[in-house]
Design an enzyme around this catalytic site. Sequence first.
Site, PDB file in Angstrom:
ATOM      1  CE  LYS A 278     -68.913  33.033  79.478  1.00  0.00           C
ATOM      2  NZ  LYS A 278     -69.242  34.278  78.771  1.00  0.00           N
ATOM      3  NE  ARG A 352     -78.383  39.543  80.275  1.00  0.00           N
ATOM      4  CZ  ARG A 352     -77.998  40.212  79.180  1.00  0.00           C
ATOM      5  NH1 ARG A 352     -78.908  40.772  78.398  1.00  0.00           N
ATOM      6  NH2 ARG A 352     -76.725  40.344  78.889  1.00  0.00           N
TER       7      ARG A 352
HETATM    8  N1  BES Z   1     -70.005  36.573  82.779  1.00  0.00           N
HETATM    9  C1  BES Z   1     -70.261  37.004  81.461  1.00  0.00           C
HETATM   10  C2  BES Z   1     -69.734  38.421  81.194  1.00  0.00           C
HETATM   11  C3  BES Z   1     -68.245  38.600  81.225  1.00  0.00           C
HETATM   12  C4  BES Z   1     -67.511  38.424  80.057  1.00  0.00           C
HETATM   13  C5  BES Z   1     -67.602  38.980  82.362  1.00  0.00           C
HETATM   14  C6  BES Z   1     -66.145  38.607  80.089  1.00  0.00           C
HETATM   15  C7  BES Z   1     -66.242  39.163  82.399  1.00  0.00           C
HETATM   16  C8  BES Z   1     -65.500  38.981  81.253  1.00  0.00           C
HETATM   17  C9  BES Z   1     -71.756  37.009  81.179  1.00  0.00           C
HETATM   18  O1  BES Z   1     -72.483  36.019  81.807  1.00  0.00           O
HETATM   19  C10 BES Z   1     -71.928  36.802  79.710  1.00  0.00           C
HETATM   20  O2  BES Z   1     -71.562  35.755  79.253  1.00  0.00           O
HETATM   21  N2  BES Z   1     -72.469  37.776  79.017  1.00  0.00           N
HETATM   22  C11 BES Z   1     -72.671  37.692  77.626  1.00  0.00           C
HETATM   23  C12 BES Z   1     -74.043  38.242  77.314  1.00  0.00           C
HETATM   24  C13 BES Z   1     -74.486  38.007  75.898  1.00  0.00           C
HETATM   25  C14 BES Z   1     -74.702  36.528  75.654  1.00  0.00           C
HETATM   26  C15 BES Z   1     -75.770  38.768  75.659  1.00  0.00           C
HETATM   27  C16 BES Z   1     -71.579  38.509  76.943  1.00  0.00           C
HETATM   28  O3  BES Z   1     -71.170  39.518  77.494  1.00  0.00           O
HETATM   29  O4  BES Z   1     -71.108  38.079  75.898  1.00  0.00           O
HETATM   30 MN    MN Z   2     -72.491  34.210  80.696  1.00  0.00          MN
END
Ligand code: BES
Ligand code: MN
Length: 499
Positions: A278, A352
Amino acid sequence: MKIIVKKGMLADAESQAIILALFEDSKKLTGVALEIDKISGGLISDLIGSGDFAGKPSQISVVYTRGAMPAKRLALVGLGKHQECNLEKIRGAYASVMRHLRGLGVKEAATAINVNLLPGKKEQTAQAVAEGALLGLYQYTPYKTVGREDLKEMDELTVIADVKDFSVIESNVKKARLIADAVCFVRDLISAPSNEMTPTILAQKAGELTDRKNVSCRVLDKSKLKEMGMNALLAVASGSHEEPKLIVLEYAGGKKKDAPIVLVGKGLTFDSGGISIKPAEKMDEMKTDMSGGAAVIGAIRAAADLQLPLNITGLIPATENLPGGSAYKPGDIIKSYSGKTIEVLNTDAEGRLILADALAYASEFKPEAVIDLATLTGACIIALGDDVIGLLGTDDKLKKEINSAAQTTGELVWELPLWEQYHEQIKSDIADYKNTGGRPAGTITAAAFLSKFVGDHPWVHLDIAGPAWTTKDKPYIPKGAAGVGVRLLVEFLTHRAKK
Ligand code: BES
Ligand code: MN
Ligand code: ZN
């Protein structure tokens, strides 16, 4: 803060402040307000008449009684227009006035609860007052060492009830206490930094609940997870030195033969994204990626404290997601606990994966229903905003139950569709499924992915990515961890228990 419920008259309270909640459009004062107005020689009517206090939602006026009453101060708080009043306004009003008084350095206050503010909602009204006060006063301070002596705290709220309302107020204030304590416990778990809230520590915190009646906890460690073939959870954990845990927290308040309600909560104690790392900005907030798991632990704590006649099983897969040398990588294929294979296209879609294993494991408990909570997708924030829980699932009746619980607790829940078409997006070319479906409908394709691992029982998925953490103060949710989902689950469970 302690809450004491006492019989008596508010006007007689020897308190640092007495609190009165008033509507915006009440033409003339009645009940306790009228009585206090008379005793004080028109203090309240002066405030209203001069326009100082109009009773707008959460508006506050504090004045000194100067000997007109035993109490030192009179605090008025607005409930807004009578027609528009609801439990949320009541929670918000009490949260605001308590915070205001705490800011003044007041340590102890008294109030009376008018249980007839909302027709047919005596119990909920009494509960909302205490919940608002307790949740609004929450502060997370264990790491403040400088100027600790300046931290202000409210020690005690006395609720003064007349004889006819005493028992409804007493029992619902007690209920609010147990629920609010669970929410604040969950907020503490979430607020803790990831260096002090590892999967191991989270499991320990769950284990501490076994001092309660009918609560037991098993923690499946890495070697056990290997033996079982929980490879999706293990893959996510592979980039970190912290060992993953699958926490199995059970509350057996029902009959032996009753099928359990299984609650599954995402327990990422830190989500860096892994190899698909990230951006640095706001990555710190990913310590909250165990909010779903924490909410499950909190809901079970409250269910046990309320002694609900239900069997409830909490499953919390807990791990970090880090880009270590042995981390799982984009392109990897994992054989999940269910036997189904997953192609990893993005290691940041890790929630997931761990839920896939936990949801498949849930089936072994022959559940009556499964509900999972997860800070699953940023896309949910794009779709519904910061304040709303995304709801998806396969069972209309269960969805209705969750929606109606949300109406009571004020947690905002909105359903997204889980139509056939979306399932196309997660088909893999070389494995059964891939772990991302691209940007379009990201929350839905994540839920579609989860659905592949859910057995033949009612299931609802709650995406709490938005409301789990708030960067601005809300009426009874100070900025930080919200503990969202706990009250929702408890309300749902309470209803189930009545059946
Ligand atoms: N934990 C994150 C989702 C999240 C983002 C929660 C911001 C709270 C605030 C999750 O694991 C994630 O990173 N999801 C990705 C999925 C994508 C790579 C398909 C996302 O939402 O960008
Ligand atoms: Mn994530
Ligand atoms: Zn995550």
